[in-house]
Design a protein around this motif. Structure first.
Motif, PDB file in Angstrom:
ATOM      1  N   PHE A  91      -0.360  38.123  64.919  1.00 27.20           N
ATOM      2  CA  PHE A  91      -0.705  37.864  63.514  1.00 27.20           C
ATOM      3  C   PHE A  91       0.222  36.811  62.903  1.00 27.20           C
ATOM      4  O   PHE A  91      -0.216  35.889  62.212  1.00 27.20           O
ATOM      5  CB  PHE A  91      -0.629  39.158  62.713  1.00 27.20           C
ATOM      6  CG  PHE A  91      -0.645  38.951  61.230  1.00 27.20           C
ATOM      7  CD1 PHE A  91      -1.833  38.696  60.559  1.00 27.20           C
ATOM      8  CD2 PHE A  91       0.541  38.979  60.498  1.00 27.20           C
ATOM      9  CE1 PHE A  91      -1.849  38.486  59.184  1.00 27.20           C
ATOM     10  CE2 PHE A  91       0.539  38.779  59.133  1.00 27.20           C
ATOM     11  CZ  PHE A  91      -0.660  38.532  58.466  1.00 27.20           C
ATOM     12  N   ILE A  92       1.531  36.943  63.175  1.00 26.65           N
ATOM     13  CA  ILE A  92       2.505  36.002  62.610  1.00 26.65           C
ATOM     14  C   ILE A  92       2.274  34.597  63.136  1.00 26.65           C
ATOM     15  O   ILE A  92       2.250  33.622  62.363  1.00 26.65           O
ATOM     16  CB  ILE A  92       3.945  36.474  62.932  1.00 26.65           C
ATOM     17  CG1 ILE A  92       4.243  37.794  62.223  1.00 26.65           C
ATOM     18  CG2 ILE A  92       4.965  35.409  62.523  1.00 26.65           C
ATOM     19  CD1 ILE A  92       5.553  38.441  62.661  1.00 26.65           C
ATOM     20  N   MET A  93       2.075  34.466  64.451  1.00 24.90           N
ATOM     21  CA  MET A  93       1.884  33.145  65.030  1.00 24.90           C
ATOM     22  C   MET A  93       0.579  32.518  64.568  1.00 24.90           C
ATOM     23  O   MET A  93       0.506  31.303  64.333  1.00 24.90           O
ATOM     24  CB  MET A  93       1.923  33.227  66.561  1.00 24.90           C
ATOM     25  CG  MET A  93       3.281  33.656  67.121  1.00 24.90           C
ATOM     26  SD  MET A  93       4.686  32.709  66.464  1.00 24.90           S
ATOM     27  CE  MET A  93       4.270  31.055  67.020  1.00 24.90           C
ATOM     28  N   ASN A  94      -0.459  33.329  64.423  1.00 24.96           N
ATOM     29  CA  ASN A  94      -1.727  32.799  63.905  1.00 24.96           C
ATOM     30  C   ASN A  94      -1.566  32.300  62.467  1.00 24.96           C
ATOM     31  O   ASN A  94      -2.113  31.264  62.094  1.00 24.96           O
ATOM     32  CB  ASN A  94      -2.818  33.879  63.963  1.00 24.96           C
ATOM     33  CG  ASN A  94      -3.293  34.140  65.371  1.00 24.96           C
ATOM     34  OD1 ASN A  94      -3.130  33.303  66.269  1.00 24.96           O
ATOM     35  ND2 ASN A  94      -3.885  35.309  65.594  1.00 24.96           N
ATOM     36  N   TYR A  95      -0.806  33.054  61.679  1.00 25.79           N
ATOM     37  CA  TYR A  95      -0.562  32.638  60.290  1.00 25.79           C
ATOM     38  C   TYR A  95       0.171  31.305  60.257  1.00 25.79           C
ATOM     39  O   TYR A  95      -0.164  30.405  59.477  1.00 25.79           O
ATOM     40  CB  TYR A  95       0.240  33.707  59.557  1.00 25.79           C
ATOM     41  CG  TYR A  95       0.612  33.315  58.149  1.00 25.79           C
ATOM     42  CD1 TYR A  95      -0.282  33.511  57.092  1.00 25.79           C
ATOM     43  CD2 TYR A  95       1.847  32.728  57.877  1.00 25.79           C
ATOM     44  CE1 TYR A  95       0.047  33.135  55.799  1.00 25.79           C
ATOM     45  CE2 TYR A  95       2.190  32.354  56.584  1.00 25.79           C
ATOM     46  CZ  TYR A  95       1.282  32.559  55.559  1.00 25.79           C
ATOM     47  OH  TYR A  95       1.611  32.172  54.277  1.00 25.79           O
ATOM     48  N   THR A 112       7.771  45.432  58.217  1.00 27.48           N
ATOM     49  CA  THR A 112       8.576  46.336  57.383  1.00 27.48           C
ATOM     50  C   THR A 112       9.612  45.616  56.522  1.00 27.48           C
ATOM     51  O   THR A 112      10.081  46.172  55.529  1.00 27.48           O
ATOM     52  CB  THR A 112       9.309  47.360  58.269  1.00 27.48           C
ATOM     53  OG1 THR A 112      10.181  46.662  59.169  1.00 27.48           O
ATOM     54  CG2 THR A 112       8.308  48.178  59.074  1.00 27.48           C
ATOM     55  N   LYS A 113       9.980  44.390  56.913  1.00 24.89           N
ATOM     56  CA  LYS A 113      11.007  43.659  56.133  1.00 24.89           C
ATOM     57  C   LYS A 113      10.896  42.175  56.386  1.00 24.89           C
ATOM     58  O   LYS A 113      10.694  41.740  57.528  1.00 24.89           O
ATOM     59  CB  LYS A 113      12.412  44.160  56.518  1.00 24.89           C
ATOM     60  CG  LYS A 113      13.530  43.465  55.764  1.00 24.89           C
ATOM     61  CD  LYS A 113      14.893  43.997  56.211  1.00 24.89           C
ATOM     62  CE  LYS A 113      16.029  43.299  55.483  1.00 24.89           C
ATOM     63  NZ  LYS A 113      17.359  43.809  55.923  1.00 24.89           N
ATOM     64  N   ILE A 114      11.032  41.389  55.311  1.00 23.80           N
ATOM     65  CA  ILE A 114      11.071  39.929  55.423  1.00 23.80           C
ATOM     66  C   ILE A 114      12.174  39.427  54.512  1.00 23.80           C
ATOM     67  O   ILE A 114      12.281  39.858  53.361  1.00 23.80           O
ATOM     68  CB  ILE A 114       9.745  39.266  54.999  1.00 23.80           C
ATOM     69  CG1 ILE A 114       8.570  39.833  55.767  1.00 23.80           C
ATOM     70  CG2 ILE A 114       9.810  37.747  55.212  1.00 23.80           C
ATOM     71  CD1 ILE A 114       7.237  39.285  55.322  1.00 23.80           C
ATOM     72  N   SER A 149       3.991  39.750  53.914  1.00 26.88           N
ATOM     73  CA  SER A 149       4.335  41.127  53.525  1.00 26.88           C
ATOM     74  C   SER A 149       3.107  42.014  53.357  1.00 26.88           C
ATOM     75  O   SER A 149       3.222  43.243  53.311  1.00 26.88           O
ATOM     76  CB  SER A 149       5.141  41.112  52.219  1.00 26.88           C
ATOM     77  OG  SER A 149       4.358  40.609  51.151  1.00 26.88           O
ATOM     78  N   ARG A 150       1.943  41.408  53.247  1.00 31.49           N
ATOM     79  CA  ARG A 150       0.722  42.195  53.078  1.00 31.49           C
ATOM     80  C   ARG A 150       0.285  42.870  54.370  1.00 31.49           C
ATOM     81  O   ARG A 150      -0.532  43.789  54.350  1.00 31.49           O
ATOM     82  CB  ARG A 150      -0.407  41.294  52.567  1.00 31.49           C
ATOM     83  CG  ARG A 150      -0.144  40.747  51.162  1.00 31.49           C
ATOM     84  CD  ARG A 150      -1.188  39.721  50.774  1.00 31.49           C
ATOM     85  NE  ARG A 150      -0.919  39.159  49.445  1.00 31.49           N
ATOM     86  CZ  ARG A 150      -1.528  38.094  48.945  1.00 31.49           C
ATOM     87  NH1 ARG A 150      -2.467  37.463  49.673  1.00 31.49           N
ATOM     88  NH2 ARG A 150      -1.229  37.643  47.746  1.00 31.49           N
ATOM     89  N   TYR A 151       0.849  42.409  55.485  1.00 32.54           N
ATOM     90  CA  TYR A 151       0.436  42.993  56.764  1.00 32.54           C
ATOM     91  C   TYR A 151       1.163  44.326  56.960  1.00 32.54           C
ATOM     92  O   TYR A 151       2.387  44.419  56.818  1.00 32.54           O
ATOM     93  CB  TYR A 151       0.761  42.028  57.902  1.00 32.54           C
ATOM     94  CG  TYR A 151       0.158  42.422  59.221  1.00 32.54           C
ATOM     95  CD1 TYR A 151      -1.223  42.430  59.399  1.00 32.54           C
ATOM     96  CD2 TYR A 151       0.965  42.793  60.293  1.00 32.54           C
ATOM     97  CE1 TYR A 151      -1.780  42.792  60.608  1.00 32.54           C
ATOM     98  CE2 TYR A 151       0.423  43.156  61.507  1.00 32.54           C
ATOM     99  CZ  TYR A 151      -0.957  43.158  61.657  1.00 32.54           C
ATOM    100  OH  TYR A 151      -1.512  43.521  62.859  1.00 32.54           O
TER     101      TYR A 151
END
Length: 234
Positions: free
Chosen positions: A171-175, A227-229, A221-223
């Motif tokens: 998900f992060i890499m796609n974003y 848990t923390k950013i 953060s919506r995903y």
């Protein structure tokens, strides 16, 4: 010819140090930095006092040489000796304003301003008014105006903690790909617990001009698995 500084000249130099150091310190205090008004005033004033003392030492040597020529071979008046101690000594004071915690560094600009204010005080104390005034203008421009006209899209580290490694990482890499965010480097860490694991990835990212770090953090953060950013300054 009178070699020693007059009371008016000494007072002028000390007032210049207080005013210029105070203006720079006010800017730092307004931004809630570790060293503010009084610190900058005292550093600038202290450097001026030492420079004035050095000027008087040299003047006394010249006075003695004029009155007692036979002492010339043994007279020593190095005008850089005390000033050199200011430059090195103020460095320790500036280092005290630098805070390092959780991979972030704060206070570098304030440390630099303290060191520069000491240089300003030296110029004032030695009577180099043109250097002092030009330096003062340069310091103020560096602290207040430059950021309004020159913006550097600096790289920053983004720390992301999450669970469910495979799907969350995808998900992060796609974003990042969809928003044209370039990943310059990646560090990772894993914490092991009895029935689950928490992954921590630290991405060094370069954002496109249209995006901000706060926007990226809000989107990620919506995903549910994240848990923390947080942003780690570098």
């Amino acid at each position: 010819m009178e070699l020693h500084l007059s009371l008016a000249e000494i007072t002028l130099r000390l007032l210049m140090a207080l005013i210029m150091g105070g203006v720079i310190g006010t800017e730092r205090e307004y931004k809630n930095r570790p060293a503010g008004l009084r610190t900058h005033m005292l550093v600038c004033l202290g450097a001026t006092i030492i420079a004035l003392t050095q000027v008087e030492i040299a003047t006394n040597s010249l006075q003695l040489a004029r009155e007692f020529p036979e002492l010339i071979p043994v007279l020593r008046a190095d005008q850089t000796r005390l000033i050199a101690q200011i430059v090195s000594g103020v460095g320790f004071l500036g280092a005290g304003t630098i805070i390092v915690s959780n991979r972030s560094i704060k206070g570098l600009t304030t440390a630099a301003s303290i060191w520069t204010v000491a240089g300003l005080g030296i110029a004032i104390g030695m009577g180099y008014y043109l250097i002092a005034v030009c330096s003062f203008v340069g310091i103020i421009l560096s602290l207040t105006v430059i950021n309004r006209f020159i913006r550097v899209n600096a790289l920053k580290k983004m720390e992301i903690r999450y669970v469910h490694r495979a799907e969350t990482k995808e998900f992060i890499m796609n974003y990042f790909e969809e928003n044209q965010i370039k990943v310059e480097a990646l560090d990772f860490d894993v914490e092991f617990f009895e029935d689950y694991r928490i992954y921590t990835n630290i991405y060094t990212v370069d954002l496109p001009k249209k995006m901000t770090y706060s926007q990226v953090m809000e989107d990620l953060s919506r995903y549910k698995n994240i848990t923390k950013i947080r942003i780690v300054d570098i």
